[in-house]
Design a protein around this motif. Structure first.
Motif, PDB file in Angstrom:
ATOM      1  N   THR A   3       0.830  -1.197   0.000  1.00 51.56           N
ATOM      2  CA  THR A   3       0.000   0.000   0.000  1.00 51.56           C
ATOM      3  C   THR A   3       0.872   1.257   0.000  1.00 51.56           C
ATOM      4  OG1 THR A   3      -1.727  -1.205   1.164  1.00 51.56           O
ATOM      5  CG2 THR A   3      -1.847   1.203   1.212  1.00 51.56           C
ATOM      6  N   ALA A   4       1.932   1.263   0.793  1.00 51.47           N
ATOM      7  CA  ALA A   4       2.842   2.410   0.825  1.00 51.47           C
ATOM      8  C   ALA A   4       3.534   2.584  -0.532  1.00 51.47           C
ATOM      9  CB  ALA A   4       3.870   2.236   1.932  1.00 51.47           C
ATOM     10  N   ALA A   5       3.955   1.479  -1.140  1.00 45.31           N
ATOM     11  CA  ALA A   5       4.602   1.555  -2.452  1.00 45.31           C
ATOM     12  C   ALA A   5       3.627   2.089  -3.502  1.00 45.31           C
ATOM     13  CB  ALA A   5       5.129   0.180  -2.860  1.00 45.31           C
ATOM     14  N   PHE A   6       2.370   1.628  -3.444  1.00 45.88           N
ATOM     15  CA  PHE A   6       1.377   2.105  -4.401  1.00 45.88           C
ATOM     16  C   PHE A   6       1.086   3.590  -4.189  1.00 45.88           C
ATOM     17  CE2 PHE A   6      -0.462  -2.462  -4.372  1.00 45.88           C
ATOM     18  CZ  PHE A   6       0.591  -2.904  -5.146  1.00 45.88           C
ATOM     19  N   GLY A   7       1.137   4.025  -2.942  1.00 49.27           N
ATOM     20  CA  GLY A   7       0.968   5.451  -2.656  1.00 49.27           C
ATOM     21  C   GLY A   7       2.061   6.279  -3.307  1.00 49.27           C
ATOM     22  N   LEU A   8       3.300   5.796  -3.245  1.00 52.77           N
ATOM     23  CA  LEU A   8       4.396   6.493  -3.926  1.00 52.77           C
ATOM     24  C   LEU A   8       4.178   6.509  -5.432  1.00 52.77           C
ATOM     25  CD1 LEU A   8       7.476   5.138  -1.933  1.00 52.77           C
ATOM     26  CD2 LEU A   8       6.555   7.467  -1.891  1.00 52.77           C
ATOM     27  N   ALA A   9       3.723   5.377  -5.977  1.00 56.15           N
ATOM     28  CA  ALA A   9       3.450   5.314  -7.420  1.00 56.15           C
ATOM     29  C   ALA A   9       2.373   6.323  -7.808  1.00 56.15           C
ATOM     30  CB  ALA A   9       3.031   3.891  -7.811  1.00 56.15           C
ATOM     31  N   LEU A  10       1.323   6.409  -7.009  1.00 54.81           N
ATOM     32  CA  LEU A  10       0.254   7.382  -7.293  1.00 54.81           C
ATOM     33  C   LEU A  10       0.770   8.812  -7.203  1.00 54.81           C
ATOM     34  CD1 LEU A  10      -2.708   5.715  -5.394  1.00 54.81           C
ATOM     35  CD2 LEU A  10      -2.478   5.990  -7.879  1.00 54.81           C
ATOM     36  N   ARG A  11       1.586   9.084  -6.200  1.00 53.48           N
ATOM     37  CA  ARG A  11       2.153  10.426  -6.038  1.00 53.48           C
ATOM     38  C   ARG A  11       3.004  10.793  -7.248  1.00 53.48           C
ATOM     39  NH1 ARG A  11       4.803  11.259  -0.442  1.00 53.48           N
ATOM     40  NH2 ARG A  11       2.675  11.858   0.094  1.00 53.48           N
ATOM     41  N   ALA A  12       3.862   9.880  -7.687  1.00 54.73           N
ATOM     42  CA  ALA A  12       4.714  10.147  -8.848  1.00 54.73           C
ATOM     43  C   ALA A  12       3.864  10.337 -10.107  1.00 54.73           C
ATOM     44  CB  ALA A  12       5.713   9.005  -9.039  1.00 54.73           C
ATOM     45  N   HIS A  13       2.890   9.469 -10.299  1.00 58.85           N
ATOM     46  CA  HIS A  13       2.011   9.577 -11.468  1.00 58.85           C
ATOM     47  C   HIS A  13       1.256  10.910 -11.447  1.00 58.85           C
ATOM     48  CE1 HIS A  13      -0.539   8.195 -14.744  1.00 58.85           C
ATOM     49  NE2 HIS A  13      -1.582   8.602 -14.053  1.00 58.85           N
ATOM     50  N   GLY A  14       0.836  11.325 -10.278  1.00 58.37           N
ATOM     51  CA  GLY A  14       0.144  12.608 -10.139  1.00 58.37           C
ATOM     52  C   GLY A  14       1.005  13.790 -10.526  1.00 58.37           C
ATOM     53  N   ARG A  15       2.306  13.619 -10.480  1.00 53.56           N
ATOM     54  CA  ARG A  15       3.254  14.655 -10.902  1.00 53.56           C
ATOM     55  C   ARG A  15       3.670  14.484 -12.359  1.00 53.56           C
ATOM     56  NH1 ARG A  15       4.410  19.256  -7.932  1.00 53.56           N
ATOM     57  NH2 ARG A  15       4.134  18.788  -5.731  1.00 53.56           N
ATOM     58  N   GLY A  16       2.980  13.564 -13.058  1.00 55.70           N
ATOM     59  CA  GLY A  16       3.271  13.380 -14.479  1.00 55.70           C
ATOM     60  C   GLY A  16       4.482  12.509 -14.760  1.00 55.70           C
ATOM     61  N   LYS A  17       4.929  11.766 -13.778  1.00 56.75           N
ATOM     62  CA  LYS A  17       6.118  10.917 -13.929  1.00 56.75           C
ATOM     63  C   LYS A  17       5.728   9.525 -14.409  1.00 56.75           C
ATOM     64  CE  LYS A  17       8.628  14.112 -11.856  1.00 56.75           C
ATOM     65  NZ  LYS A  17       9.599  14.919 -12.582  1.00 56.75           N
ATOM     66  N   ALA A  18       6.609   8.910 -15.180  1.00 58.72           N
ATOM     67  CA  ALA A  18       6.390   7.553 -15.681  1.00 58.72           C
ATOM     68  C   ALA A  18       6.659   6.541 -14.570  1.00 58.72           C
ATOM     69  CB  ALA A  18       7.297   7.271 -16.868  1.00 58.72           C
ATOM     70  N   VAL A  19       5.691   5.653 -14.354  1.00 55.40           N
ATOM     71  CA  VAL A  19       5.764   4.653 -13.288  1.00 55.40           C
ATOM     72  C   VAL A  19       5.417   3.288 -13.876  1.00 55.40           C
ATOM     73  CG1 VAL A  19       4.774   3.900 -11.081  1.00 55.40           C
ATOM     74  CG2 VAL A  19       5.063   6.348 -11.547  1.00 55.40           C
ATOM     75  N   LYS A  20       6.104   2.257 -13.416  1.00 55.33           N
ATOM     76  CA  LYS A  20       5.783   0.878 -13.786  1.00 55.33           C
ATOM     77  C   LYS A  20       5.784   0.037 -12.515  1.00 55.33           C
ATOM     78  CE  LYS A  20       5.348  -2.809 -16.418  1.00 55.33           C
ATOM     79  NZ  LYS A  20       4.743  -3.162 -17.633  1.00 55.33           N
ATOM     80  N   VAL A  21       4.755  -0.791 -12.349  1.00 56.93           N
ATOM     81  CA  VAL A  21       4.628  -1.640 -11.170  1.00 56.93           C
ATOM     82  C   VAL A  21       4.713  -3.103 -11.600  1.00 56.93           C
ATOM     83  CG1 VAL A  21       3.154  -2.311  -9.235  1.00 56.93           C
ATOM     84  CG2 VAL A  21       3.175   0.076 -10.017  1.00 56.93           C
ATOM     85  N   TYR A  22       5.607  -3.836 -10.967  1.00 60.61           N
ATOM     86  CA  TYR A  22       5.727  -5.277 -11.176  1.00 60.61           C
ATOM     87  C   TYR A  22       5.350  -5.966  -9.873  1.00 60.61           C
ATOM     88  CZ  TYR A  22       8.423  -4.214 -15.374  1.00 60.61           C
ATOM     89  OH  TYR A  22       8.823  -3.739 -16.595  1.00 60.61           O
ATOM     90  N   GLN A  23       4.463  -6.957  -9.955  1.00 64.85           N
ATOM     91  CA  GLN A  23       4.056  -7.725  -8.783  1.00 64.85           C
ATOM     92  C   GLN A  23       4.539  -9.164  -8.958  1.00 64.85           C
ATOM     93  OE1 GLN A  23      -0.252  -6.637  -8.733  1.00 64.85           O
ATOM     94  NE2 GLN A  23       0.257  -5.971  -6.646  1.00 64.85           N
ATOM     95  N   PHE A  24       5.514  -9.543  -8.135  1.00 63.93           N
ATOM     96  CA  PHE A  24       6.177 -10.829  -8.310  1.00 63.93           C
ATOM     97  C   PHE A  24       5.330 -12.025  -7.906  1.00 63.93           C
ATOM     98  CE2 PHE A  24       9.732  -8.152  -9.044  1.00 63.93           C
ATOM     99  CZ  PHE A  24      10.515  -8.875  -9.913  1.00 63.93           C
ATOM    100  N   MET A  25       4.306 -11.839  -7.086  1.00 65.47           N
ATOM    101  CA  MET A  25       3.520 -12.987  -6.648  1.00 65.47           C
ATOM    102  C   MET A  25       2.126 -13.024  -7.269  1.00 65.47           C
ATOM    103  SD  MET A  25       5.885 -14.356  -4.977  1.00 65.47           S
ATOM    104  CE  MET A  25       5.087 -15.801  -4.321  1.00 65.47           C
TER     105      MET A  25
END
Length: 189
Positions: free
Chosen positions: A35-57
């Motif tokens: 959840t904390a990692a996804f929050g960072l991803a949302l924050r970065a995306h909200g600033r127009g930054k490119a984000v990629k999420v990989y879920q290993f499990m």
């Protein structure tokens, strides 16, 4: 609870260093790492930054809450696994999925086009020996300087903790499972 007086002066010095990509680890037995990692991803995306999420499990076809929201927002999220080990029918296949997934994640990190790459639940395949820790550490050391990498999962290896810029350990003090309350959609998935 003890009432405190709000501070009137900043109690920490302002950082003077250069901005650069960070390695951020969320680990520990408590809830909230992904959840904390996804929050960072949302924050970065909200600033127009490119984000990629990989879920290993998670399986590639997973449709948990984060998948639905990230799809709506245009944040790519990719399941790389076949579920947790106790659900796997073939652990060698699970290991191969992790290795193949790591190759894709490593290419994203080294490619330098992403502002942030999230490696959700990577600690499991590291602990199981499915992905070599030295490969992950080399990738983190050699990544382009502007790329942030967020890694999650229980029992982060000491070497990864040492290499990280920020490490947060989630501490479980109380959990609803202990009271017999099952996992709930929108909370755990």
């Amino acid at each position: 609870m003890q009432i405190e007086t709000p501070p009137l002066l900043r109690d920490t010095p302002k950082a003077q260093g250069q901005r650069r990509g960070l390695v951020i680890v969320h680990t520990g037995n408590g809830k909230g790492k992904s959840t904390a990692a996804f929050g960072l991803a949302l924050r970065a995306h909200g600033r127009g930054k490119a984000v990629k999420v990989y879920q290993f499990m998670k399986v590639p076809s997973a449709r948990f809450g984060e998948h639905r929201l990230f799809e709506q927002l245009g944040i790519p999220i990719e399941g790389l696994g076949d579920g947790f080990s106790w659900k796997s029918r073939d652990l060698e296949h699970s290991a191969q999925l992790a290795r193949d997934g790591w190759q894709r994640a490593e290419a994203s990190i080294r490619g330098g086009t992403q502002f942030m790459v999230v490696l959700d639940e990577i600690m499991y395949p590291l602990r199981y020996g499915w992905i070599a820790l030295d490969q992950v550490l080399a990738c983190l050391r050699e990544r382009p300087p502007q790329v942030h990498v967020v890694l999650t999962g229980r029992q982060a290896p000491d070497e990864l903790v040492a290499a990280a810029d920020t490490v947060t350990e989630m501490l479980q003090r109380k959990h609803h499972f202990e009271a017999g309350v099952p996992a709930q959609r929108g909370i755990e998935d």
